[in-house]
Enzyme design. Structure first.
Site, mmCIF file in Angstrom:
data_model
loop_
_atom_site.group_PDB
_atom_site.id
_atom_site.type_symbol
_atom_site.label_atom_id
_atom_site.label_comp_id
_atom_site.label_asym_id
_atom_site.label_seq_id
_atom_site.Cartn_x
_atom_site.Cartn_y
_atom_site.Cartn_z
ATOM 1 C CG ASP A 140 -2.421 1.372 1.191
ATOM 2 O OD1 ASP A 140 -3.466 0.611 0.882
ATOM 3 O OD2 ASP A 140 -1.862 2.751 0.497
ATOM 4 C CB ILE A 141 0.564 4.248 -1.706
ATOM 5 C CG1 ILE A 141 1.747 4.763 -2.762
ATOM 6 C CG2 ILE A 141 -0.540 4.836 -1.637
ATOM 7 C CD1 ILE A 141 1.940 5.615 -4.663
ATOM 8 C CG ASN A 190 -12.812 -0.567 3.622
ATOM 9 O OD1 ASN A 190 -12.982 -0.163 3.977
ATOM 10 N ND2 ASN A 190 -10.837 0.508 3.706
ATOM 11 C CD GLU A 217 -9.698 6.534 0.707
ATOM 12 O OE1 GLU A 217 -8.096 5.977 -0.292
ATOM 13 O OE2 GLU A 217 -9.196 6.322 1.769
ATOM 14 C CB VAL A 218 -9.092 1.618 -5.530
ATOM 15 C CG1 VAL A 218 -8.870 1.136 -6.393
ATOM 16 C CG2 VAL A 218 -8.845 2.674 -4.673
ATOM 17 C CG HIS A 251 -8.965 -2.884 -2.561
ATOM 18 N ND1 HIS A 251 -9.963 -2.282 -2.744
ATOM 19 C CD2 HIS A 251 -8.367 -2.613 -1.839
ATOM 20 C CE1 HIS A 251 -9.978 -1.469 -2.777
ATOM 21 N NE2 HIS A 251 -9.004 -1.305 -1.384
ATOM 22 C CG HIS A 285 -6.556 -3.039 2.987
ATOM 23 N ND1 HIS A 285 -5.831 -1.752 2.937
ATOM 24 C CD2 HIS A 285 -7.511 -2.137 2.557
ATOM 25 C CE1 HIS A 285 -6.195 -0.818 1.943
ATOM 26 N NE2 HIS A 285 -7.710 -1.963 1.892
HETATM 27 P P1 AMP Z 1 -9.698 1.405 -0.237
HETATM 28 O O1 AMP Z 1 -10.309 2.909 1.090
HETATM 29 O O2 AMP Z 1 -10.051 -0.149 0.660
HETATM 30 O O3 AMP Z 1 -10.045 1.795 -1.411
HETATM 31 O O4 AMP Z 1 -8.312 1.411 -0.042
HETATM 32 C C1 AMP Z 1 -7.445 2.067 -0.906
HETATM 33 C C2 AMP Z 1 -5.882 1.851 -1.013
HETATM 34 O O5 AMP Z 1 -5.562 1.670 -1.992
HETATM 35 C C3 AMP Z 1 -6.157 2.900 -0.044
HETATM 36 O O6 AMP Z 1 -4.583 2.293 1.731
HETATM 37 C C4 AMP Z 1 -4.842 3.571 -0.581
HETATM 38 O O7 AMP Z 1 -3.268 4.328 0.472
HETATM 39 C C5 AMP Z 1 -4.190 3.082 -1.359
HETATM 40 N N1 AMP Z 1 -3.469 2.312 -2.766
HETATM 41 C C6 AMP Z 1 -3.695 3.874 -3.506
HETATM 42 N N2 AMP Z 1 -2.926 3.964 -4.491
HETATM 43 C C7 AMP Z 1 -2.744 2.827 -4.293
HETATM 44 C C8 AMP Z 1 -1.128 3.164 -5.505
HETATM 45 N N3 AMP Z 1 -0.300 3.629 -6.353
HETATM 46 N N4 AMP Z 1 -0.200 1.714 -4.770
HETATM 47 C C9 AMP Z 1 -0.600 1.845 -3.620
HETATM 48 N N5 AMP Z 1 -1.572 2.028 -3.312
HETATM 49 C C10 AMP Z 1 -2.223 2.285 -3.253
#
Ligand code: AMP
Length: 120
Positions: free
Chosen positions: A33-34, A91, A99-100, A104, A106
């Site tokens: 994770d970034i 999530n 968010e994404v 995924h 974690h």
């Molecule tokens: P979520 O709230 O479960 O959708 O979490 C999305 C996660 O993706 C967050 O913990 C971000 O820090 C992570 N994230 C977003 N962009 C990147 C990226 N380019 N590389 C790695 N992790 C990322």
């Protein structure tokens, strides 16, 4: 929800943007994770185009679902947190603060993960 092929994890899967890869097989990709929330914070994503847990659990083939679960366990062992313990978290949607929009999971570890969720 329709899958957005321009989401950031889709771009990582296509190799259009880099990631700090820790594992890859036919069904899953895992990368750091970034913005890590624990000393170990890795994301495991399926290679198929699934928006969320809801989409994945409903529409993915059994082999894809098995592949994700195997990958998560494998990555946790490879990261050295299987004995010390870890937390997995996915999530989904608005109340889950996703968010994404590419499914995924974690993996958090390397330090105690605290209470399961923030109290209301
Ligand atoms: P979520 O709230 O479960 O959708 O979490 C999305 C996660 O993706 C967050 O913990 C971000 O820090 C992570 N994230 C977003 N962009 C990147 C990226 N380019 N590389 C790695 N992790 C990322």
């Amino acid at each position: 929800m329709v899958y957005d092929p321009n989401n950031i994890f889709a771009k990582i899967l296509r190799g259009e943007i880099p990631c700090d890869k820790v594992y890859e097989d036919d069904h899953a990709l895992a990368f750091k994770d970034i913005n890590p929330q624990r000393p170990v914070h890795v994301l495991v994503i399926p290679k198929g185009e699934y928006v969320s847990m809801d989409d994945f659990s409903h529409n993915a083939a059994d082999a894809e679902i098995a592949g994700m679960m195997r990958a998560i366990g494998h990555v946790a062992r490879e990261l050295g947190v299987a004995d010390s313990g870890y937390r997995i978290l996915a999530n989904h949607g608005s109340d889950g603060n996703q968010e994404v929009p590419h499914f995924h999971v974690h993996i958090f570890g390397g330090a105690n993960c605290g209470p399961m969720v923030k109290r209301m």
